[in-house]
Scaffold this active site. Structure first.
Site, PDB file in Angstrom:
ATOM      1  N   GLU A  95       0.816  -1.203   0.000  1.00 46.70           N
ATOM      2  CA  GLU A  95       0.000   0.000   0.000  1.00 46.70           C
ATOM      3  C   GLU A  95       0.856   1.261   0.000  1.00 46.70           C
ATOM      4  O   GLU A  95       2.019   1.248   0.396  1.00 46.70           O
ATOM      5  CB  GLU A  95      -0.936  -0.021   1.205  1.00 46.70           C
ATOM      6  N   CYS A 108       3.587   8.420   0.705  1.00 48.61           N
ATOM      7  CA  CYS A 108       4.294   7.489   1.578  1.00 48.61           C
ATOM      8  C   CYS A 108       4.364   6.149   0.840  1.00 48.61           C
ATOM      9  O   CYS A 108       3.327   5.558   0.533  1.00 48.61           O
ATOM     10  CB  CYS A 108       3.505   7.377   2.882  1.00 48.61           C
ATOM     11  N   CYS A 115       7.124  -7.610   6.218  1.00 51.63           N
ATOM     12  CA  CYS A 115       8.420  -7.190   6.780  1.00 51.63           C
ATOM     13  C   CYS A 115       8.913  -8.278   7.720  1.00 51.63           C
ATOM     14  O   CYS A 115       8.131  -8.999   8.319  1.00 51.63           O
ATOM     15  CB  CYS A 115       8.247  -5.890   7.563  1.00 51.63           C
ATOM     16  N   CYS A 119       8.575  -5.696  14.698  1.00 51.03           N
ATOM     17  CA  CYS A 119       8.354  -4.656  15.717  1.00 51.03           C
ATOM     18  C   CYS A 119       6.990  -4.897  16.375  1.00 51.03           C
ATOM     19  O   CYS A 119       6.000  -5.192  15.697  1.00 51.03           O
ATOM     20  CB  CYS A 119       8.403  -3.259  15.093  1.00 51.03           C
ATOM     21  N   CYS A 122       3.670  -2.943  15.209  1.00 48.62           N
ATOM     22  CA  CYS A 122       3.450  -2.756  13.779  1.00 48.62           C
ATOM     23  C   CYS A 122       2.549  -3.825  13.171  1.00 48.62           C
ATOM     24  O   CYS A 122       2.740  -5.016  13.406  1.00 48.62           O
ATOM     25  CB  CYS A 122       4.801  -2.763  13.085  1.00 48.62           C
ATOM     26  N   GLY A 160       7.272  -2.251   5.224  1.00 50.13           N
ATOM     27  CA  GLY A 160       8.606  -2.796   5.036  1.00 50.13           C
ATOM     28  C   GLY A 160       9.695  -1.906   5.596  1.00 50.13           C
ATOM     29  O   GLY A 160       9.485  -0.737   5.893  1.00 50.13           O
ATOM     30  N   SER A 190      12.888   6.336   6.009  1.00 48.19           N
ATOM     31  CA  SER A 190      12.732   6.029   7.422  1.00 48.19           C
ATOM     32  C   SER A 190      13.202   4.596   7.679  1.00 48.19           C
ATOM     33  O   SER A 190      12.826   3.675   6.964  1.00 48.19           O
ATOM     34  CB  SER A 190      11.258   6.168   7.783  1.00 48.19           C
ATOM     35  N   LEU A 213      12.925   5.450  16.638  1.00 43.03           N
ATOM     36  CA  LEU A 213      13.605   5.291  17.927  1.00 43.03           C
ATOM     37  C   LEU A 213      12.678   4.613  18.954  1.00 43.03           C
ATOM     38  O   LEU A 213      12.989   3.556  19.459  1.00 43.03           O
ATOM     39  CB  LEU A 213      14.072   6.678  18.411  1.00 43.03           C
ATOM     40  N   HIS A 214      11.588   5.254  19.286  1.00 45.36           N
ATOM     41  CA  HIS A 214      10.517   4.691  20.123  1.00 45.36           C
ATOM     42  C   HIS A 214      10.861   4.377  21.577  1.00 45.36           C
ATOM     43  O   HIS A 214       9.975   4.158  22.382  1.00 45.36           O
ATOM     44  CB  HIS A 214       9.860   3.472  19.467  1.00 45.36           C
ATOM     45  N   HIS A 287      -1.520   4.495  16.201  1.00 43.54           N
ATOM     46  CA  HIS A 287      -2.771   3.966  15.627  1.00 43.54           C
ATOM     47  C   HIS A 287      -2.992   2.604  16.270  1.00 43.54           C
ATOM     48  O   HIS A 287      -2.174   1.708  16.076  1.00 43.54           O
ATOM     49  CB  HIS A 287      -2.611   3.708  14.119  1.00 43.54           C
ATOM     50  N   CYS A 330       0.595   2.319   8.623  1.00 47.45           N
ATOM     51  CA  CYS A 330       1.363   1.353   7.853  1.00 47.45           C
ATOM     52  C   CYS A 330       0.866  -0.085   8.035  1.00 47.45           C
ATOM     53  O   CYS A 330       0.840  -0.599   9.137  1.00 47.45           O
ATOM     54  CB  CYS A 330       2.807   1.518   8.303  1.00 47.45           C
TER      55      CYS A 330
END
Ligand SMILES: Cc1cc2nc3c(=O)[nH]c(=O)nc-3n(C[C@H](O)[C@H](O)[C@H](O)COP(=O)(O)OP(=O)(O)OC[C@H]3O[C@@H](n4cnc5c(N)ncnc54)[C@H](O)[C@@H]3O)c2cc1C
Ligand code: SF4
Lengths: 349, 223
Positions: A95, A108, A115, A119, A122, A160, A190, A213-214, A287, A330
């Site tokens: 997408e 984007c 992927c 994470c 995600c 990804g 990114s 980073l998170h 999200h 994403c």
């Protein structure tokens, strides 16, 4: 020859096109002409490339096609964000998101179907890696949508990890800059910090870099992002410190998770880590995704977090959440379309 | 990363699907770390967990050959005396003191093989021998199972092997874990998982579903 069986020229770099025509016994500059037709003039009909010479046009038309990936679905949000879905193979979708704002129109793009990086926060991660996208499939997300000519900025923040597909990402950057004439300053890649790919990106391009980073704390980041066990953030910082970010932008992406990474300690540690760098930090609203142990920090606390970072000299922005009504985060849309996992008999667990 | 030349000391099969490469290399490392390997002239390195405890002046690499892979088919052709380039060590998939549950799939057992000496020295604490769940498709490919069985017999480790194919296949790790009650999960301060992306995803989902706080789960993906 059946069109589907022909080789696809779309996505090839200038060097690849020069080599291709050279192998056909033509002078290499014909590759430059082909490159200009395909990208600068956006002509996808080989017979319309009038300065190539009839015999080369015939030869190319017999053997090759110029095919941009198809769109299978588009959803539009009330805020104008559009989400495009593309079938990459019979079972894989990727997408892209078109995000119009008053001063810029951003696309984007995705770089992989699914992927590998797992994470915790995600949705794309839940697909595992289905496929690597080619440079043509990345560029096609731009060239194939009706808003293409309006787009001012490209961000590699879709599905990804771009630097797990570095070669094709670098080729696509060449396509955007040399082919479509977009400035490197308007392109941002990114990454979660895959070091070999990041080195190449910094050495071989001038695009902006955004690092996910998170968490500023290694042990916590490990729990959120398994990549931390492989490429610790401190090694990423060490590499970044060797580069000059006065002519390209460096930013850090930071999703705020309620009660997890939004405390005063986190804010202080971020200041300590990032203040020596010329950079900005983008604070993002989470999200929500199904069955996740994480939830988003309320808006007011995000603003307080931001205010603290700013008071200590960091450039901190809160990124607006766009397209939530069409699941523009994403991977949400394509994972809804498809969750394909390996067959049980192929597993070692 | 700086690559240094290293000599192949031995190269042989390990089980049915595995290969073992021993390299002359004596830099210090922490169990759980990786090295990058590349062949002279091929500039695209790959990462491998070190599969032996530190202090041996040599490192063991456990790998499976991927027919269409770029490096592993070439690794399998190496002979003693050949030269390979090694960078590292790197990474931070490190053991922590306290009660540990370790879960490994396929070659994901490598980091735990390097923790052998820690297990023997009871480094984790007096009452907290680690629990190791090791899985692979075939019994012959439970790399190092004899070492872990021995540690199990000596009450230094609780070892549970799992096999998903062949005559000795039993319940899968996922089924076995699902059958445990909450007290089983509560007993561990830390759960370390190493293997493929799909294993990490499935096990993490299962553990979260069984009420394990994500702060207790650390994984290393062989991406
Ligand atoms: C931290 C870490 C530790 C690791 N430790 C180990 C270890 O101890 N033992 C071990 O065996 N492995 C380990 N790995 C994996 C290892 O690094 C290699 O990825 C693996 O050995 C395969 O290397 P290769 O060059 O042979 O295959 P590659 O060329 O990397 O290909 C791998 C597979 O992907 C497929 N593939 C290749 N290109 C594409 C593409 N464009 N799209 C889709 N599929 C593609 C290939 O057909 C092949 O099946 C580790 C990885 C990490 C990140
Ligand atoms: S956040 Fe990015 S790198 Fe992490 S799993 Fe999702 S797509 Fe992959």
């Amino acid at each position: 020859m059946n069109d589907r069986k022909k080789g696809n020229l779309y996505g090839l770099t200038l060097t690849e096109l020069r080599n291709l025509v050279k192998n056909l016994g033509e002078p290499e500059y014909r590759g430059n002409q082909l490159f200009e037709w395909m990208y600068t003039h956006r002509i996808h009909n080989l017979q319309a490339m009038t300065n190539l010479g009839q015999s080369l046009r015939d030869h190319l038309s017999n053997e090759y096609r110029i095919q941009v990936i198809d769109i299978s679905k588009v959803d539009e949000s009330t805020d104008g964000t559009k989400k495009y879905l593309y079938p990459i193979s019979t079972a894989t979708y990727v997408e892209s998101a078109y995000i119009p704002e008053t001063d810029r129109k951003t696309l984007c793009v995705s770089t992989q179907g699914g992927c590998k990086m797992a994470c915790l926060f995600c949705m794309t991660a839940r697909q595992g890696l289905q496929t690597q996208l080619s440079a043509g499939e990345i560029l096609g997300q731009y060239a194939g949508i009706p808003e293409s000519l309006d787009i001012t900025h490209i961000v590699y923040m879709g599905m990804g990890e771009p630097l797990d597909n570095t070669e094709e990402v670098l080729k696509s950057i060449e396509g955007f800059t040399e082919g479509y004439g977009l400035s490197s300053k308007r392109i941002t890649v990114s990454t979660i910090g895959i070091l070999p790919g990041l080195s190449r990106l910094l050495e071989e391009t001038e695009v902006n870099v955004a690092i996910s980073l998170h968490s500023p704390f290694a042990e916590e980041r490990k729990r959120l992002m398994p990549v931390q066990s492989v490429y610790p953030f401190e090694s990423v910082l060490e590499l970044l410190k060797k580069y000059d970010f006065s002519r390209r932008k460096l930013s850090f992406e930071y999703i705020l998770f309620d009660g997890i990474n939004d405390t005063a300690d986190h804010a202080q540690e971020l200041v300590r880590l990032l203040n020596p760098l010329r950079c900005r930090i983008n604070l993002l609203h989470f999200h929500p995704i199904p069955n996740s142990p994480l939830s988003g920090t309320p808006r007011k606390r995000i603003e307080e977090f931001q205010a603290y970072l700013k008071s200590k000299g960091l450039i901190a922005t809160v990124r607006k959440s766009r397209g939530e009504d069409i699941q523009a985060a994403c991977g949400l849309l394509s994972t809804k379309e498809l969750v394909r996992r390996p067959l049980a008999e192929t597993l070692d667990y | 990363m700086i690559f240094v030349r290293s000599q192949v000391l031995s190269s042989d099969r390990w089980g049915l699907a595995g290969w073992r490469l021993v390299l002359d290399w004596s830099l210090p490392y922490v169990p759980g770390q990786w090295v990058q390997l590349r062949l002279p002239g091929l500039d695209d390195p790959r990462m491998y967990s070190i599969a032996n405890p530190p202090g041996q002046r040599a490192i063991t690499i456990l790998y499976t050959l991927l027919a269409e892979g770029r490096l592993t088919p070439r690794l399998s052709l190496l002979k003693p005396g050949d030269i390979i380039e090694v960078a590292g060590p790197g990474g931070a998939f490190e053991a922590e003191k306290g009660s540990n549950l370790w879960i490994a799939g396929g070659t994901g057992i490598a980091p735990f093989l390097s923790m052998q000496k820690l297990i023997e020295s009871k480094w984790y604490g007096p009452n907290s021998r680690p629990t190791l769940l090791q899985s692979n498709k075939l019994e012959d490919d439970l790399y190092g199972s004899e070492i872990f069985s021995d540690l199990n017999e000596r009450n230094l480790l609780k070892y549970y092997p799992f096999v998903t194919q062949g005559t000795n296949s039993g319940p899968r790790i996922t089924e076995w874990l699902d059958a445990q009650d909450r007290s089983f999960f509560k007993a561990f301060e830390r759960i370390m998982i190493c293997g493929s992306t799909s294993m990490i995803l499935d096990l993490r989902d299962l553990l979260l579903g069984r009420g394990v706080d994500f702060h207790r789960i650390v994984s290393e993906v062989y991406f």
